[in-house]
Design a protein around this motif. Sequence first.
Motif, PDB file in Angstrom:
ATOM      1  N   SER A 178       0.823  -1.214   0.000  1.00 43.27           N
ATOM      2  CA  SER A 178       0.000   0.000   0.000  1.00 43.27           C
ATOM      3  C   SER A 178       0.854   1.260   0.000  1.00 43.27           C
ATOM      4  CB  SER A 178      -0.961   0.000   1.196  1.00 43.27           C
ATOM      5  OG  SER A 178      -0.266  -0.126   2.423  1.00 43.27           O
ATOM      6  N   ALA A 179       2.088   1.181   0.522  1.00 39.82           N
ATOM      7  CA  ALA A 179       2.983   2.345   0.477  1.00 39.82           C
ATOM      8  C   ALA A 179       3.340   2.693  -0.963  1.00 39.82           C
ATOM      9  CB  ALA A 179       4.250   2.061   1.283  1.00 39.82           C
ATOM     10  N   VAL A 180       3.671   1.674  -1.746  1.00 40.08           N
ATOM     11  CA  VAL A 180       3.989   1.899  -3.159  1.00 40.08           C
ATOM     12  C   VAL A 180       2.758   2.423  -3.897  1.00 40.08           C
ATOM     13  CG1 VAL A 180       4.715   0.803  -5.301  1.00 40.08           C
ATOM     14  CG2 VAL A 180       5.812   0.166  -3.150  1.00 40.08           C
ATOM     15  N   ALA A 181       1.606   1.801  -3.656  1.00 46.40           N
ATOM     16  CA  ALA A 181       0.369   2.223  -4.318  1.00 46.40           C
ATOM     17  C   ALA A 181       0.004   3.657  -3.944  1.00 46.40           C
ATOM     18  CB  ALA A 181      -0.774   1.275  -3.951  1.00 46.40           C
ATOM     19  N   THR A 182       0.203   4.020  -2.672  1.00 47.94           N
ATOM     20  CA  THR A 182      -0.093   5.383  -2.226  1.00 47.94           C
ATOM     21  C   THR A 182       0.817   6.386  -2.910  1.00 47.94           C
ATOM     22  OG1 THR A 182      -0.875   4.618  -0.067  1.00 47.94           O
ATOM     23  CG2 THR A 182      -0.192   6.916  -0.225  1.00 47.94           C
ATOM     24  N   LEU A 183       2.092   6.059  -3.026  1.00 45.67           N
ATOM     25  CA  LEU A 183       3.043   6.957  -3.686  1.00 45.67           C
ATOM     26  C   LEU A 183       2.645   7.175  -5.149  1.00 45.67           C
ATOM     27  CD1 LEU A 183       5.653   8.444  -2.854  1.00 45.67           C
ATOM     28  CD2 LEU A 183       6.931   6.611  -3.963  1.00 45.67           C
ATOM     29  N   VAL A 184       2.252   6.104  -5.826  1.00 48.00           N
ATOM     30  CA  VAL A 184       1.815   6.219  -7.219  1.00 48.00           C
ATOM     31  C   VAL A 184       0.547   7.076  -7.310  1.00 48.00           C
ATOM     32  CG1 VAL A 184       0.919   4.942  -9.206  1.00 48.00           C
ATOM     33  CG2 VAL A 184       2.884   4.059  -7.935  1.00 48.00           C
ATOM     34  N   ALA A 185      -0.417   6.833  -6.416  1.00 47.63           N
ATOM     35  CA  ALA A 185      -1.667   7.589  -6.440  1.00 47.63           C
ATOM     36  C   ALA A 185      -1.430   9.066  -6.139  1.00 47.63           C
ATOM     37  CB  ALA A 185      -2.648   6.995  -5.423  1.00 47.63           C
ATOM     38  N   MET A 186      -0.587   9.355  -5.144  1.00 48.45           N
ATOM     39  CA  MET A 186      -0.259  10.749  -4.831  1.00 48.45           C
ATOM     40  C   MET A 186       0.400  11.433  -6.022  1.00 48.45           C
ATOM     41  SD  MET A 186       1.184  10.755  -0.907  1.00 48.45           S
ATOM     42  CE  MET A 186       1.459  12.536  -0.961  1.00 48.45           C
ATOM     43  N   GLY A 187       1.320  10.726  -6.666  1.00 49.15           N
ATOM     44  CA  GLY A 187       1.996  11.297  -7.824  1.00 49.15           C
ATOM     45  C   GLY A 187       1.034  11.609  -8.954  1.00 49.15           C
ATOM     46  N   ALA A 188       0.111  10.680  -9.227  1.00 47.03           N
ATOM     47  CA  ALA A 188      -0.845  10.882 -10.321  1.00 47.03           C
ATOM     48  C   ALA A 188      -1.754  12.077 -10.052  1.00 47.03           C
ATOM     49  CB  ALA A 188      -1.673   9.611 -10.518  1.00 47.03           C
ATOM     50  N   VAL A 189      -2.312  12.143  -8.831  1.00 50.74           N
ATOM     51  CA  VAL A 189      -3.213  13.251  -8.492  1.00 50.74           C
ATOM     52  C   VAL A 189      -2.447  14.574  -8.467  1.00 50.74           C
ATOM     53  CG1 VAL A 189      -4.689  14.213  -6.686  1.00 50.74           C
ATOM     54  CG2 VAL A 189      -4.840  11.785  -7.250  1.00 50.74           C
ATOM     55  N   SER A 190      -1.224  14.563  -7.940  1.00 55.45           N
ATOM     56  CA  SER A 190      -0.424  15.789  -7.850  1.00 55.45           C
ATOM     57  C   SER A 190      -0.067  16.323  -9.229  1.00 55.45           C
ATOM     58  CB  SER A 190       0.850  15.529  -7.047  1.00 55.45           C
ATOM     59  OG  SER A 190       0.542  15.157  -5.718  1.00 55.45           O
ATOM     60  N   LEU A 191       0.243  15.433 -10.169  1.00 56.88           N
ATOM     61  CA  LEU A 191       0.575  15.875 -11.526  1.00 56.88           C
ATOM     62  C   LEU A 191      -0.660  16.356 -12.279  1.00 56.88           C
ATOM     63  CD1 LEU A 191       3.123  13.089 -12.559  1.00 56.88           C
ATOM     64  CD2 LEU A 191       3.630  15.492 -12.063  1.00 56.88           C
ATOM     65  N   TRP A 192      -1.814  15.815 -11.943  1.00 55.12           N
ATOM     66  CA  TRP A 192      -3.075  16.186 -12.588  1.00 55.12           C
ATOM     67  C   TRP A 192      -3.572  17.548 -12.105  1.00 55.12           C
ATOM     68  CZ3 TRP A 192      -7.228  11.821 -13.312  1.00 55.12           C
ATOM     69  CH2 TRP A 192      -8.245  12.264 -14.166  1.00 55.12           C
ATOM     70  N   THR A 193      -3.433  17.804 -10.794  1.00 51.69           N
ATOM     71  CA  THR A 193      -4.046  18.975 -10.167  1.00 51.69           C
ATOM     72  C   THR A 193      -3.657  20.303 -10.806  1.00 51.69           C
ATOM     73  OG1 THR A 193      -4.264  17.829  -8.041  1.00 51.69           O
ATOM     74  CG2 THR A 193      -4.325  20.237  -7.995  1.00 51.69           C
ATOM     75  N   PRO A 194      -2.376  20.602 -11.071  1.00 51.93           N
ATOM     76  CA  PRO A 194      -2.033  21.926 -11.609  1.00 51.93           C
ATOM     77  C   PRO A 194      -2.706  22.251 -12.933  1.00 51.93           C
ATOM     78  CG  PRO A 194      -0.066  20.804 -10.833  1.00 51.93           C
ATOM     79  CD  PRO A 194      -1.173  19.801 -10.820  1.00 51.93           C
ATOM     80  N   PHE A 195      -3.105  21.230 -13.687  1.00 51.10           N
ATOM     81  CA  PHE A 195      -3.692  21.468 -14.996  1.00 51.10           C
ATOM     82  C   PHE A 195      -5.212  21.607 -14.953  1.00 51.10           C
ATOM     83  CE2 PHE A 195       0.343  19.272 -15.553  1.00 51.10           C
ATOM     84  CZ  PHE A 195       0.992  20.161 -16.407  1.00 51.10           C
ATOM     85  N   LEU A 196      -5.773  21.599 -13.722  1.00 50.25           N
ATOM     86  CA  LEU A 196      -7.205  21.842 -13.577  1.00 50.25           C
ATOM     87  C   LEU A 196      -7.540  23.324 -13.635  1.00 50.25           C
ATOM     88  CD1 LEU A 196      -8.020  19.394 -10.634  1.00 50.25           C
ATOM     89  CD2 LEU A 196      -8.580  19.057 -13.043  1.00 50.25           C
ATOM     90  N   SER A 197      -6.555  24.168 -13.267  1.00 45.24           N
ATOM     91  CA  SER A 197      -6.807  25.596 -13.165  1.00 45.24           C
ATOM     92  C   SER A 197      -5.514  26.368 -13.397  1.00 45.24           C
ATOM     93  CB  SER A 197      -7.375  25.925 -11.779  1.00 45.24           C
ATOM     94  OG  SER A 197      -7.308  27.295 -11.490  1.00 45.24           O
ATOM     95  N   ASP A 198      -5.632  27.534 -14.029  1.00 44.59           N
ATOM     96  CA  ASP A 198      -4.457  28.392 -14.220  1.00 44.59           C
ATOM     97  C   ASP A 198      -3.899  28.867 -12.879  1.00 44.59           C
ATOM     98  OD1 ASP A 198      -4.660  28.132 -16.949  1.00 44.59           O
ATOM     99  OD2 ASP A 198      -5.822  29.986 -17.213  1.00 44.59           O
TER     100      ASP A 198
END
Length: 334
Positions: free
Chosen positions: A197-217
């Motif tokens: 779950s540590a590896v899965a959490t790191l992957v999930a955090m990375g995906a959401v973190s990379l996605w977030t900045p492109f939701l809004s200027d």
Amino acid sequence: MLIDYPFIWAAIIAFAVLAYVILDGFDLGIGILYPLFPEKHDKDVMMNSVAPVWDGNETWLVLGGGGLLAVFPLAYATILPALYMPIILMLLGLIFRGVAFEFRWRTHRWQGFWNKAFFAGSFTAALCQGIALGALVQGIRIENRAYAGGWWDWLTPFSIATGIAVVIGYALLGSTWLVMKTQGELGVKARRLASLSAVATLVAMGAVSLWTPFLSDVYLSRWFAWPTAIFSVIVPVLVAGCFALMLYGLKAHRDTLPFLAALGLFILGYAGIGISFYPYIVPPSLTIWDAAAPDSSLAFLLVGALVLVPMILCYTAYSYWVFRGKVDPEEGYH
């Protein structure tokens, strides 16, 4: 000297929500992991590890939700219509989980049903919390100081992704809690689940973190424009440090360290959301000052908070101190 009451109250509510997430997160994680432990004895020990503290953890949810209504009524009036469905499902999940928690101890014939109910309530609550967070991060449409979106605006690929990420993260908290609180075969299995779950959490955090900045200027400039771009370097480095400490603790059998490192990951993720949001309480248009009640009301309520919050902190700290250490598998809280 003028006192910035809205800012103070925003900090109090942010702290209450963070306290709820990291404290109730691990016992929701226990429920999420429940089907992976088929033995009745293991399930009983898992329950006993959180039985003394689980209901007290939800005090912070009441404080955060009640505080939002009292001190940021406009935010409350716009967030709830936008998120009615996930919030209602979350509350039903929490209620169902609480009922299952107690009923499984009192019945034999229906114990299998209540075990499944405990998992379903925990999973639903965690998923809906993540979906609500994702819907808030992606923005809520407001016109004339009222919610102007549709009934299903909260349901998007991003909100589903954040829901799944929260479920995975809570599973990490639950597994590291079991590493800290249990021993024997149960502890060994929890250690394996914590690594996964540590590896899965790191992957999930990375995906959401990379996605977030492109939701809004606003988010994009906050993370990639100077001087706030420095957080784009600091936060990932700290996340990597927490991940390394967790793996070291699991390998070296330092059983408290993985749980503390998992808490660190959640705190850093929460800080990242704060960096993206501030000064908005309902992005992209409603700031904490726009949504705040009059200063006279905030000052009056602050007096109560200055008494109540330290009392809750002391009670919580004392509860965890009294029930510290490994759970004895031959004894039970119930």
